[in-house]
Design a protein around this motif. Structure first.
Motif, PDB file in Angstrom:
ATOM      1  N   TRP A 237       0.832  -1.197   0.000  1.00  0.00           N
ATOM      2  CA  TRP A 237       0.000   0.000   0.000  1.00  0.00           C
ATOM      3  C   TRP A 237       0.872   1.255   0.000  1.00  0.00           C
ATOM      4  CZ3 TRP A 237      -5.047  -0.393  -0.856  1.00  0.00           C
ATOM      5  CH2 TRP A 237      -5.663  -1.624  -0.618  1.00  0.00           C
ATOM      6  N   SER A 238       1.953   1.224  -0.730  1.00  0.00           N
ATOM      7  CA  SER A 238       2.891   2.349  -0.706  1.00  0.00           C
ATOM      8  C   SER A 238       2.422   3.482  -1.616  1.00  0.00           C
ATOM      9  CB  SER A 238       4.291   1.886  -1.109  1.00  0.00           C
ATOM     10  OG  SER A 238       4.288   1.487  -2.457  1.00  0.00           O
ATOM     11  N   LYS A 239       2.881   4.672  -1.307  1.00  0.00           N
ATOM     12  CA  LYS A 239       2.640   5.870  -2.118  1.00  0.00           C
ATOM     13  C   LYS A 239       3.906   6.232  -2.887  1.00  0.00           C
ATOM     14  CE  LYS A 239      -0.138   9.432  -2.940  1.00  0.00           C
ATOM     15  NZ  LYS A 239      -1.347   9.291  -3.694  1.00  0.00           N
ATOM     16  N   ASN A 240       5.044   5.705  -2.416  1.00  0.00           N
ATOM     17  CA  ASN A 240       6.336   5.997  -3.024  1.00  0.00           C
ATOM     18  C   ASN A 240       7.013   4.661  -3.369  1.00  0.00           C
ATOM     19  OD1 ASN A 240       9.025   6.731  -3.547  1.00  0.00           O
ATOM     20  ND2 ASN A 240       8.850   8.522  -2.214  1.00  0.00           N
ATOM     21  N   CYS A 241       6.902   4.260  -4.630  1.00  0.00           N
ATOM     22  CA  CYS A 241       7.388   2.936  -5.055  1.00  0.00           C
ATOM     23  C   CYS A 241       8.896   2.771  -4.892  1.00  0.00           C
ATOM     24  CB  CYS A 241       6.986   2.678  -6.502  1.00  0.00           C
ATOM     25  SG  CYS A 241       5.204   2.555  -6.698  1.00  0.00           S
ATOM     26  N   GLU A 242       9.658   3.828  -5.147  1.00  0.00           N
ATOM     27  CA  GLU A 242      11.121   3.740  -5.012  1.00  0.00           C
ATOM     28  C   GLU A 242      11.523   3.468  -3.562  1.00  0.00           C
ATOM     29  OE1 GLU A 242      12.660   7.392  -6.600  1.00  0.00           O
ATOM     30  OE2 GLU A 242      11.789   7.003  -8.568  1.00  0.00           O
ATOM     31  N   VAL A 243      10.894   4.164  -2.645  1.00  0.00           N
ATOM     32  CA  VAL A 243      11.200   3.969  -1.230  1.00  0.00           C
ATOM     33  C   VAL A 243      10.719   2.584  -0.775  1.00  0.00           C
ATOM     34  CG1 VAL A 243      10.805   4.826   1.118  1.00  0.00           C
ATOM     35  CG2 VAL A 243      11.167   6.449  -0.749  1.00  0.00           C
ATOM     36  N   ALA A 244       9.587   2.151  -1.283  1.00  0.00           N
ATOM     37  CA  ALA A 244       9.070   0.822  -0.939  1.00  0.00           C
ATOM     38  C   ALA A 244      10.022  -0.268  -1.423  1.00  0.00           C
ATOM     39  CB  ALA A 244       7.689   0.620  -1.543  1.00  0.00           C
ATOM     40  N   GLU A 245      10.538  -0.101  -2.622  1.00  0.00           N
ATOM     41  CA  GLU A 245      11.490  -1.087  -3.159  1.00  0.00           C
ATOM     42  C   GLU A 245      12.749  -1.133  -2.309  1.00  0.00           C
ATOM     43  OE1 GLU A 245      13.842  -2.171  -7.294  1.00  0.00           O
ATOM     44  OE2 GLU A 245      12.342  -0.587  -7.291  1.00  0.00           O
TER      45      GLU A 245
END
Length: 164
Positions: free
Chosen positions: A131-139
């Motif tokens: 449920w992330s809003k920031n895919c780069e940070v989630a990765e």
């Protein structure tokens, strides 16, 4: 819902938020800083600070803005972090994403502002990359937790507010 009913209901919800810091004596999770009503947008704007408990984010407090729309609780509020934070659920503009705030997902008209604040703190403490809003940070959170922790802690040190 008329504006006066909305104002009355929203004020009741805001009063409940004020009690959050006195309910749990072991750890405060929210302090209300201010509330206002935007007549143009017909929404209440709540500014407050959350106090996460996780190892990285417990070093500071983070100011958030909750915009409560006119037809709340039928429509969902929006949440934005005013204090910059490095987290998968918060994008670069501070917009916070949680499935609870999606009208098509988990939202019900019985969801309170108190429920929302608790969900925000829980999500900051325990990121949910699906449920992330920031895919780069989630990765990065998934693939290189050490790097994520370093960047998150650096932002906490640089931007977080004191916890008092």
């Amino acid at each position: 819902m008329t504006t006066s009913n909305f104002d009355e209901y929203a004020q009741t919800q805001i009063d409940e938020l004020k009690l959050l810091d006195s309910e749990n004596h072991t750890s405060v999770i929210f302090k209300l800083d201010s509330t206002s009503f935007n007549k143009e947008a017909k929404e209440h704007i709540i500014i407050g600070r959350i106090f996460p408990n996780s190892d990285i984010f417990n070093e500071g407090a983070f100011q958030i803005q909750i915009k409560v729309p006119l037809y709340y609780p039928l429509n969902t509020p929006t949440v934005k972090f005013i204090t910059p934070i490095y987290h998968p659920s918060v994008n670069k503009d501070g917009e916070f994403h949680h499935e609870l705030l999606l009208k098509t997902a988990c939202w019900t008209s019985k969801t309170t502002l108190k429920d929302i604040v608790k969900a925000i703190v829980q999500r900051i403490d325990a990121a949910e990359v699906y449920w992330s809003k920031n895919c780069e940070v989630a990765e990065e959170y998934v693939k290189d937790r050490m790097e994520f922790n370093c960047k998150a802690l650096e932002m906490v040190k640089q931007y977080a507010l004191p916890r008092n």
